[in-house]
Design a protein around this motif. Structure first.
Motif, PDB file in Angstrom:
ATOM      1  N   THR A  83      13.784  37.201  32.575  1.00 29.99           N
ATOM      2  CA  THR A  83      12.437  37.165  32.009  1.00 29.99           C
ATOM      3  C   THR A  83      12.319  36.149  30.878  1.00 29.99           C
ATOM      4  OG1 THR A  83      11.969  39.464  32.608  1.00 29.99           O
ATOM      5  CG2 THR A  83      10.660  38.524  30.835  1.00 29.99           C
ATOM      6  N   SER A  84      13.305  36.089  29.997  1.00 33.61           N
ATOM      7  CA  SER A  84      13.221  35.174  28.855  1.00 33.61           C
ATOM      8  C   SER A  84      13.151  33.717  29.318  1.00 33.61           C
ATOM      9  CB  SER A  84      14.431  35.369  27.932  1.00 33.61           C
ATOM     10  OG  SER A  84      14.446  36.677  27.398  1.00 33.61           O
ATOM     11  N   TRP A  85      14.027  33.337  30.264  1.00 33.24           N
ATOM     12  CA  TRP A  85      14.005  31.965  30.755  1.00 33.24           C
ATOM     13  C   TRP A  85      12.690  31.656  31.461  1.00 33.24           C
ATOM     14  CZ3 TRP A  85      13.203  29.232  35.173  1.00 33.24           C
ATOM     15  CH2 TRP A  85      13.604  27.894  35.163  1.00 33.24           C
ATOM     16  N   THR A  86      12.247  32.582  32.301  1.00 30.73           N
ATOM     17  CA  THR A  86      11.023  32.363  33.068  1.00 30.73           C
ATOM     18  C   THR A  86       9.818  32.274  32.151  1.00 30.73           C
ATOM     19  OG1 THR A  86      12.001  33.601  34.900  1.00 30.73           O
ATOM     20  CG2 THR A  86       9.640  33.197  35.005  1.00 30.73           C
ATOM     21  N   ALA A  87       9.760  33.107  31.107  1.00 27.99           N
ATOM     22  CA  ALA A  87       8.643  33.075  30.164  1.00 27.99           C
ATOM     23  C   ALA A  87       8.570  31.721  29.459  1.00 27.99           C
ATOM     24  CB  ALA A  87       8.788  34.201  29.142  1.00 27.99           C
ATOM     25  N   PHE A  88       9.708  31.211  29.000  1.00 34.69           N
ATOM     26  CA  PHE A  88       9.718  29.898  28.350  1.00 34.69           C
ATOM     27  C   PHE A  88       9.318  28.810  29.348  1.00 34.69           C
ATOM     28  CE2 PHE A  88      11.906  25.943  27.200  1.00 34.69           C
ATOM     29  CZ  PHE A  88      11.392  25.747  25.930  1.00 34.69           C
ATOM     30  N   TYR A  89       9.804  28.923  30.565  1.00 29.64           N
ATOM     31  CA  TYR A  89       9.504  27.917  31.591  1.00 29.64           C
ATOM     32  C   TYR A  89       8.007  27.854  31.880  1.00 29.64           C
ATOM     33  CZ  TYR A  89       8.790  26.150  36.315  1.00 29.64           C
ATOM     34  OH  TYR A  89       8.300  25.489  37.405  1.00 29.64           O
ATOM     35  N   VAL A  90       7.359  29.008  32.118  1.00 31.10           N
ATOM     36  CA  VAL A  90       5.946  28.986  32.492  1.00 31.10           C
ATOM     37  C   VAL A  90       5.061  28.541  31.330  1.00 31.10           C
ATOM     38  CG1 VAL A  90       6.248  30.704  34.301  1.00 31.10           C
ATOM     39  CG2 VAL A  90       5.594  31.459  32.014  1.00 31.10           C
ATOM     40  N   LEU A  91       5.535  28.721  30.092  1.00 31.41           N
ATOM     41  CA  LEU A  91       4.776  28.237  28.944  1.00 31.41           C
ATOM     42  C   LEU A  91       4.805  26.718  28.833  1.00 31.41           C
ATOM     43  CD1 LEU A  91       5.466  30.564  25.862  1.00 31.41           C
ATOM     44  CD2 LEU A  91       3.233  29.784  26.669  1.00 31.41           C
ATOM     45  N   THR A  92       5.877  26.089  29.315  1.00 26.84           N
ATOM     46  CA  THR A  92       6.093  24.673  29.025  1.00 26.84           C
ATOM     47  C   THR A  92       6.104  23.742  30.239  1.00 26.84           C
ATOM     48  OG1 THR A  92       8.504  24.994  29.130  1.00 26.84           O
ATOM     49  CG2 THR A  92       7.449  25.270  26.985  1.00 26.84           C
ATOM     50  N   TYR A  93       6.201  24.277  31.457  1.00 28.12           N
ATOM     51  CA  TYR A  93       6.471  23.408  32.601  1.00 28.12           C
ATOM     52  C   TYR A  93       5.337  22.450  32.922  1.00 28.12           C
ATOM     53  CZ  TYR A  93       3.469  25.843  36.039  1.00 28.12           C
ATOM     54  OH  TYR A  93       2.406  26.356  36.741  1.00 28.12           O
ATOM     55  N   LYS A  94       4.111  22.747  32.496  1.00 30.31           N
ATOM     56  CA  LYS A  94       2.977  21.882  32.824  1.00 30.31           C
ATOM     57  C   LYS A  94       2.454  21.087  31.627  1.00 30.31           C
ATOM     58  CE  LYS A  94       0.707  23.598  37.017  1.00 30.31           C
ATOM     59  NZ  LYS A  94       0.578  22.302  37.683  1.00 30.31           N
ATOM     60  N   LEU A  95       3.146  21.111  30.495  1.00 30.55           N
ATOM     61  CA  LEU A  95       2.587  20.479  29.297  1.00 30.55           C
ATOM     62  C   LEU A  95       2.304  19.002  29.510  1.00 30.55           C
ATOM     63  CD1 LEU A  95       4.557  22.135  26.359  1.00 30.55           C
ATOM     64  CD2 LEU A  95       2.383  22.798  27.397  1.00 30.55           C
ATOM     65  N   GLY A  96       3.315  18.227  29.898  1.00 33.09           N
ATOM     66  CA  GLY A  96       3.098  16.801  30.120  1.00 33.09           C
ATOM     67  C   GLY A  96       2.134  16.533  31.255  1.00 33.09           C
ATOM     68  N   GLU A  97       2.318  17.262  32.351  1.00 29.74           N
ATOM     69  CA  GLU A  97       1.439  17.088  33.516  1.00 29.74           C
ATOM     70  C   GLU A  97      -0.005  17.402  33.159  1.00 29.74           C
ATOM     71  OE1 GLU A  97       0.619  20.195  36.835  1.00 29.74           O
ATOM     72  OE2 GLU A  97       2.426  19.107  37.435  1.00 29.74           O
ATOM     73  N   GLN A  98      -0.236  18.484  32.410  1.00 33.78           N
ATOM     74  CA  GLN A  98      -1.593  18.879  32.061  1.00 33.78           C
ATOM     75  C   GLN A  98      -2.271  17.838  31.185  1.00 33.78           C
ATOM     76  OE1 GLN A  98      -2.494  21.569  33.635  1.00 33.78           O
ATOM     77  NE2 GLN A  98      -4.613  21.524  32.973  1.00 33.78           N
ATOM     78  N   GLY A  99      -1.514  17.262  30.258  1.00 32.61           N
ATOM     79  CA  GLY A  99      -2.086  16.203  29.435  1.00 32.61           C
ATOM     80  C   GLY A  99      -2.509  15.009  30.269  1.00 32.61           C
ATOM     81  N   ALA A 100      -1.673  14.611  31.231  1.00 30.70           N
ATOM     82  CA  ALA A 100      -1.997  13.467  32.082  1.00 30.70           C
ATOM     83  C   ALA A 100      -3.177  13.770  33.002  1.00 30.70           C
ATOM     84  CB  ALA A 100      -0.768  13.074  32.903  1.00 30.70           C
ATOM     85  N   ILE A 101      -3.187  14.956  33.603  1.00 30.07           N
ATOM     86  CA  ILE A 101      -4.282  15.318  34.497  1.00 30.07           C
ATOM     87  C   ILE A 101      -5.615  15.350  33.759  1.00 30.07           C
ATOM     88  CG2 ILE A 101      -5.248  17.329  35.707  1.00 30.07           C
ATOM     89  CD1 ILE A 101      -2.554  17.797  36.959  1.00 30.07           C
ATOM     90  N   THR A 102      -5.578  15.767  32.489  1.00 30.59           N
ATOM     91  CA  THR A 102      -6.803  15.841  31.692  1.00 30.59           C
ATOM     92  C   THR A 102      -7.272  14.468  31.228  1.00 30.59           C
ATOM     93  OG1 THR A 102      -6.141  18.035  30.912  1.00 30.59           O
ATOM     94  CG2 THR A 102      -7.866  16.908  29.673  1.00 30.59           C
ATOM     95  N   MET A 103      -6.336  13.616  30.809  1.00 38.06           N
ATOM     96  CA  MET A 103      -6.677  12.365  30.139  1.00 38.06           C
ATOM     97  C   MET A 103      -6.759  11.147  31.052  1.00 38.06           C
ATOM     98  SD  MET A 103      -7.345  12.883  26.964  1.00 38.06           S
ATOM     99  CE  MET A 103      -8.139  14.437  27.436  1.00 38.06           C
ATOM    100  N   PHE A 104      -5.980  11.105  32.145  1.00 38.88           N
ATOM    101  CA  PHE A 104      -6.002   9.907  32.982  1.00 38.88           C
ATOM    102  C   PHE A 104      -7.383   9.662  33.607  1.00 38.88           C
ATOM    103  CE2 PHE A 104      -4.924   7.432  36.865  1.00 38.88           C
ATOM    104  CZ  PHE A 104      -4.379   6.317  36.228  1.00 38.88           C
ATOM    105  N   PRO A 105      -8.086  10.681  34.100  1.00 39.92           N
ATOM    106  CA  PRO A 105      -9.440  10.412  34.604  1.00 39.92           C
ATOM    107  C   PRO A 105     -10.363   9.839  33.534  1.00 39.92           C
ATOM    108  CG  PRO A 105      -8.661  12.541  35.384  1.00 39.92           C
ATOM    109  CD  PRO A 105      -7.676  12.069  34.366  1.00 39.92           C
ATOM    110  N   LEU A 106     -10.215  10.283  32.279  1.00 38.50           N
ATOM    111  CA  LEU A 106     -11.046   9.731  31.209  1.00 38.50           C
ATOM    112  C   LEU A 106     -10.673   8.284  30.897  1.00 38.50           C
ATOM    113  CD1 LEU A 106     -11.216  12.813  28.808  1.00 38.50           C
ATOM    114  CD2 LEU A 106     -12.767  12.148  30.658  1.00 38.50           C
ATOM    115  N   PHE A 107      -9.394   7.960  31.019  1.00 35.70           N
ATOM    116  CA  PHE A 107      -8.977   6.561  30.879  1.00 35.70           C
ATOM    117  C   PHE A 107      -9.640   5.701  31.956  1.00 35.70           C
ATOM    118  CE2 PHE A 107      -6.125   3.252  32.520  1.00 35.70           C
ATOM    119  CZ  PHE A 107      -6.024   2.431  31.402  1.00 35.70           C
TER     120      PHE A 107
END
Length: 417
Positions: free
Chosen positions: A218-242
């Motif tokens: 649970t501890s590993w999975t909780a940390f993983y799901v909190l962080t696994y999309k951070l970089g991807e989410q920033g790019a998905i949000t900002m690249f269309p605006l670029f």
């Protein structure tokens, strides 16, 4: 029997995606057309709040009643809420519309807990879990597209009232289907037994949380799901605006990022279930996360090409499609990983455990999406995308290490290679 499970879960997750589609795509356009301010429209994001808090009432769903009762009750409640919404005039009754949509989110969040709990118990083996999570992700996205795109296309013809009447009929039909669904026939006796066993802990929620956090992985999975999309989410949000700032019109971006990219995302999510029936989840995650890192390198390199050209637009569209395809694939793998972890928990806390992980997954995505814009305004697109790339690479290394020595190595044992 397997097909019955997939149809059952697919319908539940399809109707679960409808409130999100209404609020993310249909409602802003409709309210803006009715003359509401952008500030008022932006405040509708608050209506998502029940999804963040759902872990608080997950123990109640877990330890009282049966999944069938919770599902029928919440879906019937959604039908009634749609009937109430059909009587409202959104151009003058803004607070009434907001209240009805808040109620839909609350009911859908409770339905999500019951549906996840049912899925955890119904799906057996890596093949079923993979296909089941594919149905979950694709069904939710399809429901969102149906409400945000399909209903938006006909609302001018049918009108607000008839649209919500149609949704009420849809929810009512699904409630009747769930009431008679044979896949839940074993739930009644099991639910009563668990209710008796869990009643002793009903006034001691800390015991539930202690059991939840003690589940292996649970501890590993909780940390993983909190962080696994951070970089991807920033790019998905900002690249269309670029692209909007430098290369594409709003109409072009609406087609490529709103329709085509979503099709790639659904395709990636669908293929994820098939691949899970052929390969171990550890092997897949290691390879797909490396693919995502290379995709981010390719997309970041496009930021230096500021002059609009057909070649640049083609590369940008390719990048968007590839990014959303890999994102959809990773989402299916992640929800499968979460369910694998939850299936190690005692049945009396499984829905709570899965809701806990799902809430962290939502928090990770929403929090970084909210910060990404300020990051770009402060340091510019190139520096921000270097940070996104660093976060994406860190996630890949985190997953790679887990496949070598951690939880993903354990989950790969006995699975096809």
């Amino acid at each position: 029997m397997m097909n019955d499970k997939l149809v059952f879960l697919g319908l539940l997750y399809f109707i679960q995606g409808i409130p999100y589609g209404l609020q993310s795509s249909l409602l802003p356009v409709y309210l803006r057309g009715a003359g509401h301010s952008l500030t008022r429209i932006s405040l509708t994001k608050i209506l998502y709040f029940p999804w963040v808090l759902k872990v608080l009432w997950a123990p109640l769903v877990d330890r009282t009643g049966t999944k069938r009762c919770w599902l029928v009750g919440t879906v019937s409640g959604l039908a009634l809420t749609c009937l109430v919404s059909a009587t409202l005039a959104p151009d003058v009754q803004y607070m009434g519309v907001a209240g009805s949509l808040l109620a839909m989110n609350l009911l859908a969040s409770v339905q999500d807990i019951a549906a996840d709990g049912a899925a955890v118990r119904l799906l057996k083996g890596q093949g079923e879990v993979g296909l089941g999570n594919t149905v979950q992700v694709v069904g939710y996205k399809a429901g969102s597209v149906f409400a945000g795109g399909g209903l938006l296309a006909v609302i001018d013809v049918a009108g607000w009232g008839w649209m919500f009447t149609l949704l009420a009929c849809l929810y009512g039909g699904i409630a009747l289907f769930v009431w008679g669904a044979p896949v839940l026939d074993g739930e009644s006796a099991r639910g009563q037994a668990e209710g008796r066993r869990g009643s002793r802990d009903a006034m001691q929620p800390w015991k539930v949380w202690r059991k939840l956090l003690s589940v292996p992985g649970t501890s590993w999975t909780a940390f993983y799901v909190l962080t696994y999309k951070l970089g991807e989410q920033g790019a998905i949000t900002m690249f269309p605006l670029f692209l909007l700032d430098h290369h594409m019109t709003a109409r072009e971006l609406g087609v490529w990022n709103g329709v085509v990219a979503m099709a790639f995302s659904i395709c990636g999510s669908s293929i994820g279930g098939f691949l899970l029936s052929q390969y171990s989840i550890g092997l897949l995650m290691r390879r797909v996360f490396m693919m995502r890192t290379f995709s981010m390198v390719f997309q970041s390199s496009l930021l230096v090409v500021l002059e609009p050209s057909p070649l640049m637009k083609g590369m940008a569209v390719l990048s968007l499609g590839l990014q959303h395809f890999i994102a959809g694939l990773i989402t299916t793998l992640t929800f499968t990983l979460m369910m694998n972890c939850t299936q190690r928990a005692d049945e009396s806390i499984q829905a709570t455990h899965y809701s806990f992980l799902a809430t962290l997954e939502v928090l990770g995505k929403l929090s970084f999406s909210a910060l990404a814009g300020g990051m770009v305004d402060t340091v510019g697109y190139p520096i921000a995308f270097i940070l996104f790339l660093f976060l994406t690479s860190s996630s890949a290394l985190h997953v790679w290490k887990a496949t070598e020595t951690g939880i993903l190595k354990e989950q790969a044992k006995g699975q096809p290679q």
